[in-house]
Write an enzyme that holds these catalytic residues in place. Structure first.
Site, PDB file in Angstrom:
ATOM      1  N   ASP A  13      -1.830   5.675  -5.158  1.00  0.00           N
ATOM      2  CA  ASP A  13      -2.085   4.852  -3.993  1.00  0.00           C
ATOM      3  C   ASP A  13      -2.535   3.447  -4.386  1.00  0.00           C
ATOM      4  OD1 ASP A  13      -4.362   5.212  -1.129  1.00  0.00           O
ATOM      5  OD2 ASP A  13      -2.858   3.710  -1.665  1.00  0.00           O
ATOM      6  N   ASP A  56       0.816  -1.210   0.000  1.00  0.00           N
ATOM      7  CA  ASP A  56       0.000   0.000   0.000  1.00  0.00           C
ATOM      8  C   ASP A  56       0.850   1.260   0.000  1.00  0.00           C
ATOM      9  OD1 ASP A  56      -1.974   1.600   2.607  1.00  0.00           O
ATOM     10  OD2 ASP A  56      -1.928   1.927   0.437  1.00  0.00           O
TER      11      ASP A  56
END
Ligand SMILES: CSC[C@H](NC(=O)[C@H](Cc1ccccc1)OC(=O)N1CCC(N)CC1)C(=O)N[C@@H](CC1CCCCC1)[C@@H](O)COc1ccncc1
Length: 330
Positions: free
Chosen positions: A219, A35
């Site tokens: 992201d 992430d």
């Protein structure tokens, strides 16, 4: 040194991707969500109450001869979708795709929110944001990428996420075989710890490219693409029957509607997201109403270039000084 590992979609709509990571000695394999929108590496563990564990693999420090408790350190994180977790910290050997870090801070969950318990394919997260975002106190810890840096052939990691298919994350090298043409780089500001950069503009379908700088974060841990309301309304104006539903919390449309593509710019380069990526999912298995992969960022306070956008490109996260991010066609 380099590493290369799979990025496997956890369900049929690519809600998230997981990557096999080994922790401890002998190695315990966990499937983590890499992430770039956070900087904590946390795992389901033997310290997680069994009532909160539902099918996840867990890390048991007691079974690792190389684990060391990081005394007196704790962590607690809350994500943009309201989910969260908290716990204690061990140092242990950790490897991704053959790339090993000897003393990685592994944050062992003592509590996870219900959405994590329900996601049985996800054993934790590996944050690849800037280490300034790490929540371990009293002393914050480094990400796997920051720990691996000194041994990497090149100070980069790349993301090759795919639509309804397994892609890859590479560390320490840019694989020429994974992209075509040139990589278009743009500046990254580390504020406040995300891979923050600008798009040079956008186009809806075959419409004219609108040159306008849109700042946001790339992201890998966010499923969808979140952009300003003005952009999103311009897009859904082209979709028969589209509406911004309070009930469903975003733009929905008849699954039979034909969707335009969406193009975004990285400096002079242009990347087109196929309509299929934006026809994200039916709102329920038998519904004829579908939920869009492009949504408004107005509730987030930040534009997020999530997986719907990233899977349309080969992305290079460059930890050089200054950092930069590169996009290439594939
Ligand atoms: C727009 S920030 C919302 C975003 N979380 C999502 O994108 C989740 C991902 C998910 C959901 C369920 C299962 C698996 C994955 O998915 C959805 O929220 N959706 C997909 C499905 C769709 N129907 C509804 C919308 C988010 O917090 N990411 C963080 C990482 C994420 C946390 C949850 C577990 C998976 C990893 C992170 O990178 C960004 O942290 C912040 C961003 C901005 N300020 C603060 C924190």
């Amino acid at each position: 040194d380099t590493g290369s590992a799979a990025a496997i979609p956890i369900n049929e709509v690519d809600i998230a991707y997981v990557t096999p990571v080994t922790v401890g000695t002998p190695p315990q394999t966990l499937m983590l969500d890499l992430d770039t929108g956070s900087s904590d590496l946390w795992v389901f563990s033997s310290l997680t109450p069994s009532s909160q564990v539902r099918g996840q693999d867990i890390y048991t420090p007691a079974n690792s001869s190389t684990s060391k408790l990081l005394n007196g350190h704790t962590w607690s994180i809350r994500y943009g979708d309201g989910s969260g977790s908290r716990g204690t910290v061990y140092l242990d050997t950790l490897a991704v795709g053959g790339l090993e870090v000897k003393s990685q801070a592994v944050q062992t969950a003592q509590e996870v929110s219900s959405s994590f318990t329900q996601e049985q394919s996800l054993d934790g997260l590996m944050g690849l944001g800037f280490s300034t975002l790490n929540t371990v106190r009293p002393s914050s810890q480094l990400t796997f990428f920051d720990n691996a840096r000194p041994s990497l052939d090149e100070e980069v990691f790349t993301a090759d996420l795919k639509y309804h298919a397994t892609g890859s994350y590479d560390f320490g090298f840019v694989d020429r075989a994974k992209y075509t043409g040139n990589i278009s780089y743009t500046a990254v500001t580390e504020s406040p710890g995300y891979w923050t950069h600008s798009l040079s503009g956008y186009a809806v379908g075959s419409g004219a490219f609108q040159t306008t700088r849109l700042s946001g974060i790339s992201d890998t841990g966010t499923t969808l693409l979140y952009l300003p309301t003005a952009v999103v309304t311009a897009y859904y104006r082209q979709v028969q029957g589209a509406q911004n539903s309070q009930y469903y919390g975003g733009y929905v449309f008849p699954c039979s509607s034909s969707l335009p593509t969406f193009t975004f710019g990285i400096e002079e380069a242009r990347f087109t997201i196929p309509a299929s990526y934006i026809n994200y999912t039916r709102i329920s298995p038998t519904s004829t109403t579908c939920y869009g992969g492009l949504q408004s960022s107005s509730g987030l306070g930040i534009n997020i270039f999530g997986d719907v956008a990233l899977k349309a490109a080969f992305v290079v996260f460059s930890g050089t000084n200054p950092p930069r991010i590169g996009f290439a066609h594939k």
